[in-house]
Design a protein around this motif. Structure first.
Motif, PDB file in Angstrom:
ATOM      1  N   VAL A  51      -4.459  -9.204 -19.847  1.00 55.07           N
ATOM      2  CA  VAL A  51      -5.149  -8.850 -18.606  1.00 55.07           C
ATOM      3  C   VAL A  51      -4.461  -9.511 -17.418  1.00 55.07           C
ATOM      4  CG1 VAL A  51      -7.338  -8.995 -17.361  1.00 55.07           C
ATOM      5  CG2 VAL A  51      -7.329  -8.472 -19.806  1.00 55.07           C
ATOM      6  N   ASP A  52      -4.020 -10.773 -17.592  1.00 53.56           N
ATOM      7  CA  ASP A  52      -3.271 -11.438 -16.524  1.00 53.56           C
ATOM      8  C   ASP A  52      -2.017 -10.647 -16.161  1.00 53.56           C
ATOM      9  OD1 ASP A  52      -5.066 -13.489 -16.248  1.00 53.56           O
ATOM     10  OD2 ASP A  52      -4.000 -14.854 -17.588  1.00 53.56           O
ATOM     11  N   ALA A  53      -1.309 -10.145 -17.169  1.00 52.72           N
ATOM     12  CA  ALA A  53      -0.091  -9.389 -16.918  1.00 52.72           C
ATOM     13  C   ALA A  53      -0.376  -8.108 -16.142  1.00 52.72           C
ATOM     14  CB  ALA A  53       0.600  -9.067 -18.252  1.00 52.72           C
ATOM     15  N   VAL A  54      -1.480  -7.433 -16.486  1.00 53.73           N
ATOM     16  CA  VAL A  54      -1.846  -6.220 -15.757  1.00 53.73           C
ATOM     17  C   VAL A  54      -2.141  -6.557 -14.304  1.00 53.73           C
ATOM     18  CG1 VAL A  54      -3.531  -4.354 -15.596  1.00 53.73           C
ATOM     19  CG2 VAL A  54      -2.697  -5.081 -17.839  1.00 53.73           C
ATOM     20  N   PHE A  55      -2.841  -7.666 -14.060  1.00 53.18           N
ATOM     21  CA  PHE A  55      -3.135  -8.069 -12.691  1.00 53.18           C
ATOM     22  C   PHE A  55      -1.843  -8.386 -11.935  1.00 53.18           C
ATOM     23  CE2 PHE A  55      -7.482  -8.072 -13.746  1.00 53.18           C
ATOM     24  CZ  PHE A  55      -8.240  -8.282 -12.595  1.00 53.18           C
ATOM     25  N   VAL A  56      -0.891  -9.035 -12.589  1.00 54.34           N
ATOM     26  CA  VAL A  56       0.384  -9.352 -11.928  1.00 54.34           C
ATOM     27  C   VAL A  56       1.095  -8.073 -11.520  1.00 54.34           C
ATOM     28  CG1 VAL A  56       2.674 -10.324 -12.306  1.00 54.34           C
ATOM     29  CG2 VAL A  56       0.651 -11.583 -13.054  1.00 54.34           C
ATOM     30  N   ALA A  57       1.096  -7.080 -12.421  1.00 53.60           N
ATOM     31  CA  ALA A  57       1.752  -5.814 -12.097  1.00 53.60           C
ATOM     32  C   ALA A  57       1.073  -5.129 -10.917  1.00 53.60           C
ATOM     33  CB  ALA A  57       1.742  -4.900 -13.331  1.00 53.60           C
ATOM     34  N   PHE A  58      -0.257  -5.184 -10.893  1.00 55.28           N
ATOM     35  CA  PHE A  58      -0.973  -4.565  -9.781  1.00 55.28           C
ATOM     36  C   PHE A  58      -0.644  -5.263  -8.468  1.00 55.28           C
ATOM     37  CE2 PHE A  58      -4.699  -4.737  -6.987  1.00 55.28           C
ATOM     38  CZ  PHE A  58      -4.855  -3.389  -6.703  1.00 55.28           C
ATOM     39  N   LEU A  59      -0.620  -6.580  -8.491  1.00 52.30           N
ATOM     40  CA  LEU A  59      -0.339  -7.312  -7.259  1.00 52.30           C
ATOM     41  C   LEU A  59       1.097  -7.067  -6.791  1.00 52.30           C
ATOM     42  CD1 LEU A  59      -2.194 -10.674  -7.998  1.00 52.30           C
ATOM     43  CD2 LEU A  59      -2.929  -8.808  -6.516  1.00 52.30           C
ATOM     44  N   VAL A  60       2.022  -6.906  -7.724  1.00 51.34           N
ATOM     45  CA  VAL A  60       3.400  -6.566  -7.335  1.00 51.34           C
ATOM     46  C   VAL A  60       3.440  -5.209  -6.655  1.00 51.34           C
ATOM     47  CG1 VAL A  60       5.685  -6.015  -8.245  1.00 51.34           C
ATOM     48  CG2 VAL A  60       4.464  -8.022  -9.094  1.00 51.34           C
ATOM     49  N   ALA A  61       2.665  -4.247  -7.196  1.00 50.49           N
ATOM     50  CA  ALA A  61       2.613  -2.923  -6.568  1.00 50.49           C
ATOM     51  C   ALA A  61       2.021  -3.015  -5.172  1.00 50.49           C
ATOM     52  CB  ALA A  61       1.797  -1.982  -7.449  1.00 50.49           C
ATOM     53  N   GLN A  62       0.988  -3.854  -5.014  1.00 53.06           N
ATOM     54  CA  GLN A  62       0.406  -4.016  -3.691  1.00 53.06           C
ATOM     55  C   GLN A  62       1.420  -4.599  -2.706  1.00 53.06           C
ATOM     56  OE1 GLN A  62      -3.154  -3.195  -2.850  1.00 53.06           O
ATOM     57  NE2 GLN A  62      -2.331  -1.991  -4.544  1.00 53.06           N
ATOM     58  N   ALA A  63       2.186  -5.568  -3.180  1.00 56.51           N
ATOM     59  CA  ALA A  63       3.208  -6.158  -2.301  1.00 56.51           C
ATOM     60  C   ALA A  63       4.263  -5.128  -1.917  1.00 56.51           C
ATOM     61  CB  ALA A  63       3.847  -7.359  -2.990  1.00 56.51           C
ATOM     62  N   ALA A  64       4.636  -4.275  -2.885  1.00 55.32           N
ATOM     63  CA  ALA A  64       5.620  -3.241  -2.580  1.00 55.32           C
ATOM     64  C   ALA A  64       5.091  -2.260  -1.559  1.00 55.32           C
ATOM     65  CB  ALA A  64       6.015  -2.514  -3.873  1.00 55.32           C
ATOM     66  N   ALA A  65       3.803  -1.907  -1.668  1.00 54.23           N
ATOM     67  CA  ALA A  65       3.215  -0.976  -0.712  1.00 54.23           C
ATOM     68  C   ALA A  65       3.151  -1.589   0.672  1.00 54.23           C
ATOM     69  CB  ALA A  65       1.816  -0.571  -1.189  1.00 54.23           C
ATOM     70  N   ILE A  66       2.897  -2.887   0.733  1.00 51.76           N
ATOM     71  CA  ILE A  66       2.777  -3.542   2.036  1.00 51.76           C
ATOM     72  C   ILE A  66       4.153  -3.687   2.686  1.00 51.76           C
ATOM     73  CG2 ILE A  66       2.166  -5.699   3.184  1.00 51.76           C
ATOM     74  CD1 ILE A  66      -0.069  -6.027   1.126  1.00 51.76           C
ATOM     75  N   PHE A  67       5.120  -4.190   1.928  1.00 50.01           N
ATOM     76  CA  PHE A  67       6.439  -4.440   2.525  1.00 50.01           C
ATOM     77  C   PHE A  67       7.278  -3.169   2.631  1.00 50.01           C
ATOM     78  CE2 PHE A  67       5.308  -8.612   0.723  1.00 50.01           C
ATOM     79  CZ  PHE A  67       5.371  -9.378   1.885  1.00 50.01           C
ATOM     80  N   GLY A  68       7.001  -2.157   1.822  1.00 48.84           N
ATOM     81  CA  GLY A  68       7.765  -0.922   1.906  1.00 48.84           C
ATOM     82  C   GLY A  68       7.337  -0.021   3.053  1.00 48.84           C
ATOM     83  N   GLY A  69       6.129  -0.225   3.553  1.00 53.58           N
ATOM     84  CA  GLY A  69       5.652   0.578   4.671  1.00 53.58           C
ATOM     85  C   GLY A  69       5.026   1.874   4.210  1.00 53.58           C
ATOM     86  N   ARG A  70       4.421   2.580   5.171  1.00 48.61           N
ATOM     87  CA  ARG A  70       3.706   3.811   4.835  1.00 48.61           C
ATOM     88  C   ARG A  70       4.664   4.913   4.382  1.00 48.61           C
ATOM     89  NH1 ARG A  70      -1.545   4.808   8.739  1.00 48.61           N
ATOM     90  NH2 ARG A  70      -2.480   2.706   8.474  1.00 48.61           N
ATOM     91  N   ASP A  71       5.839   4.981   5.000  1.00 43.05           N
ATOM     92  CA  ASP A  71       6.778   6.042   4.626  1.00 43.05           C
ATOM     93  C   ASP A  71       7.172   5.915   3.158  1.00 43.05           C
ATOM     94  OD1 ASP A  71       6.659   6.991   7.169  1.00 43.05           O
ATOM     95  OD2 ASP A  71       8.462   5.929   7.849  1.00 43.05           O
ATOM     96  N   TYR A  72       7.466   4.691   2.746  1.00 47.30           N
ATOM     97  CA  TYR A  72       7.837   4.479   1.349  1.00 47.30           C
ATOM     98  C   TYR A  72       6.678   4.834   0.420  1.00 47.30           C
ATOM     99  CZ  TYR A  72       8.641   1.906  -2.995  1.00 47.30           C
ATOM    100  OH  TYR A  72       8.758   1.554  -4.318  1.00 47.30           O
ATOM    101  N   PHE A  73       5.492   4.463   0.840  1.00 48.85           N
ATOM    102  CA  PHE A  73       4.332   4.723  -0.005  1.00 48.85           C
ATOM    103  C   PHE A  73       4.064   6.221  -0.143  1.00 48.85           C
ATOM    104  CE2 PHE A  73      -0.191   5.603  -0.341  1.00 48.85           C
ATOM    105  CZ  PHE A  73      -0.513   4.915  -1.503  1.00 48.85           C
ATOM    106  N   GLU A  74       4.067   6.945   1.016  1.00 48.07           N
ATOM    107  CA  GLU A  74       3.786   8.383   0.965  1.00 48.07           C
ATOM    108  C   GLU A  74       4.895   9.141   0.235  1.00 48.07           C
ATOM    109  OE1 GLU A  74       3.192   9.536   4.982  1.00 48.07           O
ATOM    110  OE2 GLU A  74       1.264   8.484   5.196  1.00 48.07           O
ATOM    111  N   ARG A  75       6.152   8.672   0.359  1.00 44.65           N
ATOM    112  CA  ARG A  75       7.252   9.339  -0.325  1.00 44.65           C
ATOM    113  C   ARG A  75       7.180   9.110  -1.828  1.00 44.65           C
ATOM    114  NH1 ARG A  75      10.754   7.029   2.275  1.00 44.65           N
ATOM    115  NH2 ARG A  75      11.455   5.442   0.783  1.00 44.65           N
TER     116      ARG A  75
END
Length: 851
Positions: free
Chosen positions: A608-632
């Protein structure tokens, strides 16, 4: 005590009448509710409750003999056979009760005979054994010489023991009534001298004298039984004589036969104790100093009665003190015949089972009909009746019937809640505890929201939280299972408290059964109805007065008020019993033992910890990648992404708390390594859960900025924040590995957060933020704003100019009662803003959206 269905001679007919009565009551109540327009959610519970009350009233009388037999059987198993069952019923259960009474009487007699046999044998063996032991001690110590006279005395005692052993069969037939008498010529003087001689070797410093007139007095009797009689009388007299005293044995001829007299110099027997002295175990402890088993005089009377004589205590001779016994016996004993046992003259006779048990027979305490359902978890501790609390609960119901129907939440609601809360606080034995007082204060604050806010959604949530807090305080619940049991214990208290209600009614009315109250009420209502209508039709002034004092029973409003009064009064009464006798909710636990191997809980937790880490990494990618990266990458708009994920994150947060709870119960804490792994694995999970909470709150903030603010969005926002608070508390508890305080903290913190929402005036806060959004984006949902409560009126009136009519519409009644007063409604009325018609939002109100 008769019961309403006792005259019915068949259980089947009784069951039919029971079903018919319950169906009739349910039909009448349901018909009245339907005719009066009572809501079905209120009509159904009240109908069921009243039907169950009638069923309980009738079924209790039907089954009370069975419950009495259950209690009596338990007492008989402990050796008490004196219990009798009330057998006034004429049906099969009544026949069973009468048969049970016959069986109990037979068992009582058999048990008494067994105990009396053992006591008789023990008493009879003691005297010759004592004399023989004293004689043998004198011979062993050289005090007495082994001359023929001494040896003959010892032989006589041994022969007496042998005779007593041989008489065991006779003693076994004593209580059965068949006692053989071996009648032969008996020289009274020799018999008395021999009996007196037995006591000269005892350890009692008492002189025994014998006098017989005439000296050759001879009677026809059973010598062994007469020896029993004399030995017991002399033994009793020597026991109560002072040291150096004299016991005199006299025999003489009298008109009716011959008189045996035994007198001592002891304290004597009081006149009011003389008859009782001859009863089994009726020792003279109160009058002559005690001692013995209390069987000697009873056996003496038994022997006297066998010979057809009488025995009694008489006054001592003039100038003398002590006890004096007269036994008058015939010169010739009557022939042997079957006799009733006389060794127990006060034996309780076998009752005449053809007649009902007399009213003086006290039935055993009845086990409650609900004991089989609640006994272990919720025992009935015999809480005494409380007529004042019953009257208080009825008063709460009457107040609710007048204040709640046809009125909005306000002052009337607050008064009802305060009356009910004070009732529960007064009834609770825990009312002096600091925790109970704190809960009472919190419940008062939650109830006061009805006085302050017009927004019903937050008021209702606060009232529900107040009910949960009150239940927890009454039951002293400390864990989640206890909360669950407490939640269902309040409605079940209406059933569990029936025995207590019966005790209260009996104290209030002085009757032995609730049927008397029902009869009284029915006759009173009938008399009131008949004579009131007669006088109303005869006199117009009386009719006017009576109509003003008595409500219109035929009106629909009155029907609703009655149903509300019954419902709220019943809830208050159930809560009263819950406060007086709460269930043992802490005994219910989810037992769980730690797993044998650490990896059994640690591996799932790390996954479960590993799943949470993966989710938080995805959140960081969405934040730092910007909306264009996310929508693409996802093909979703950011608004769709925000709207889609909030609910799932909320569920994930709640499930995380469950995972932490389950893992902490399965993890071993014996070693330092076990505790370290527990803290690290679950602590990391909790920290990442806080980041998930922050993500969820951020998504809701973005969603509200895009689509506006509503009550539900505010509520779920606060709920997610509350889950985050629980996660923080879980981290604190996990660090110390002690979290017994967590369940109460969660419940109380949730109630405090609801109070916080009420304190910020949520409808006004929502209106203010929506208007801020309108000023920024030009978009607003005017229809939604117009549906907000009066709490938002001052905010919208102060911020809207010409557009105020787009939002300030109301359906406020002109005939509002003082019972509906609250602060929010009062402030809106003070502004005088009131528009009864809805505008055309599309044309008259700019920026209208349907968010």
């Amino acid at each position: 005590m008769t019961r309403p269905l006792d005259p019915v001679g068949s259980v089947k007919v009784k069951l039919g009448l029971l079903v018919a009565a319950s169906v009739l009551v349910a039909s009448i109540v349901a018909t009245v509710g339907a005719a009066g327009g009572v809501p079905i959610w209120l009509s159904i519970p009240v109908t069921i409750a009243l039907a169950l009350a009638v069923t309980q009233l009738l079924a209790s009388g039907m089954t009370s003999p069975l419950r009495q037999m259950t209690a009596a059987a338990a007492r008989m198993a402990r050796g008490d056979h004196s219990t009798r069952i009330t057998d006034t019923s004429r049906d099969e259960i009544g026949e069973l009760a009468r048969a049970f009474n016959r069986m109990a009487a037979d068992l009582e007699q058999v048990d008494r005979q067994r105990r009396d046999l053992i006591a008789n044998v023990s008493h009879e063996l003691r005297t010759p054994l004592t004399a023989m032991c004293a004689l043998l001690e004198n011979l062993a110590d050289g005090v007495s010489e082994p001359d023929p006279a001494t040896l003959r005395s010892a032989l006589a005692q041994a022969e007496r023991l042998s005779d007593l052993v041989a008489d065991l069969l006779d003693l076994s037939r004593v209580d059965a009534g068949a006692v053989p008498l071996h009648v032969e010529p008996v020289v009274v003087g020799e018999l008395l001298a021999s009996a007196a001689d037995e006591f000269q070797y005892g350890d009692r410093d008492v002189e025994v004298t014998v006098a017989v007139e005439p000296a050759d007095l001879t009677v026809e009797a059973d010598a062994a039984r007469l020896r029993q009689l004399v030995a017991n009388l002399v033994d009793n007299a020597t026991r109560h004589s002072p040291a150096g005293g004299t016991v005199s044995i006299r025999a003489r001829r009298v008109d009716d036969g011959w008189l045996l007299e035994v007198a001592d110099e002891g304290p004597g027997v009081a006149p009011d104790s003389r008859a009782r002295a001859f009863e089994r175990f009726g020792t003279l402890a109160e009058t002559e100093g005690g001692g013995g088993t209390g069987l000697g005089l009873a056996i003496a009377r038994w022997v006297t009665d066998l010979h057809g004589g009488t025995i009694r205590f008489v006054d001592p001779e003039a100038g003398h003190a002590g006890a004096r016994v007269h036994a008058v016996l015939p010169l010739t004993a009557p022939p042997t015949r079957d006799r009733a046992p006389v060794a127990a003259p006060k034996e309780i006779p076998v009752p005449d089972t053809s007649a009902p048990t007399p009213p003086s027979a006290t039935p055993p305490p009845l086990p409650s009909m609900t004991d089989s359902l609640f006994g272990g978890l919720w025992p009935d501790r015999g809480e005494p009746g409380r007529p004042r609390l019953l009257a208080w609960a009825v008063g709460v119901g009457v107040l609710a019937g007048m204040a709640l129907p046809f009125h909005d939440l306000g002052l009337g609601t607050f008064l009802v809640l305060m009356a009910a809360g004070l009732l529960l606080f007064a009834a609770s034995p825990r009312r002096r505890r600091p925790f109970t007082i704190a809960c009472a204060v919190l419940c008062t604050l939650l109830a006061s929201t009805a006085l302050i806010r017009d927004a019903e959604w937050i008021v209702i949530l606060c009232l529900m939280a107040g009910g949960a807090i009150a239940t927890m305080a009454l039951t002293d619940a400390r864990n989640v299972p206890g909360f669950v049991i407490s939640a269902i214990s309040w409605p079940l208290a209406g059933l569990r408290g029936i025995p207590w209600l019966g005790r209260t009614v009996r104290m209030l009315t002085g009757t032995g059964h609730g049927i008397a109250v029902v009869r009284t009420v029915l006759w009173s209502v009938l008399g009131l109805t008949i004579f009131a209508f007669l006088f109303m039709s005869a006199d117009a002034l009386f009719a006017e007065w009576f109509s003003g004092l008595v409500p219109d029973f035929g009106s629909a409003d009155f029907a609703v008020q009655v149903f509300v009064a019954i419902a709220v009064g019943g809830i208050a009464l159930a809560g009263t019993y819950l406060a007086l006798n709460p269930p043992e909710v802490d005994t219910v636990r989810w037992e769980s033992s730690p797993v044998a191997k650490r990896f059994e809980w640690l591996v799932p937790a790390l996954v479960v910890d590993a799943v949470f880490v993966a989710f938080l990494v995805a959140q960081a990618a969405a934040i730092f990648g910007g909306r264009d990266y996310f929508e693409r990458t996802t093909g979703l708009t950011y608004a769709e992404y925000v709207h889609q994920g909030f609910g799932q994150l909320t569920v994930a947060t709640a499930l995380t708390l469950f995972v932490v709870w389950a893992a902490s119960r399965k993890a071993s804490r014996e070693t330092v390594a076990d505790r370290t792994w527990l803290r690290v694995a679950l602590g990391l999970l909790c920290v990442m859960t806080l980041l998930v909470v922050a993500s969820a709150l951020n998504r809701m903030a973005l969603y509200q900025e895009a689509y506006g603010f509503t009550q539900l969005r505010l509520l779920v926002d606060v709920f997610e924040g509350w889950l985050g608070l629980l996660v923080l508390a879980t981290i604190a508890a996990g660090w110390r590995l002690r979290g017994t305080w967590l369940p109460r903290f969660g419940l109380i913190s949730g109630a405090v957060l609801l109070l916080g929402i009420a304190a910020i005036n949520p409808d006004a806060w929502i209106a203010d933020h929506n208007l801020d959004r309108y000023e920024t984006t030009g978009k607003v949902d005017w229809y939604f704003l117009s549906q907000l409560s009066d709490d938002a009126v001052p905010t919208m009136e102060s911020r809207l100019g010409s557009e105020s009519e787009c939002a300030l519409t109301t359906d406020r009644r002109d005939d509002a009662s003082w019972l509906e007063w609250n602060l929010g409604r009062s402030r809106a009325e003070a502004l005088g803003v009131e528009t009864d018609t809805l505008p055309d939002y599309a044309t008259a109100c700019p920026g209208q959206t349907d968010d």
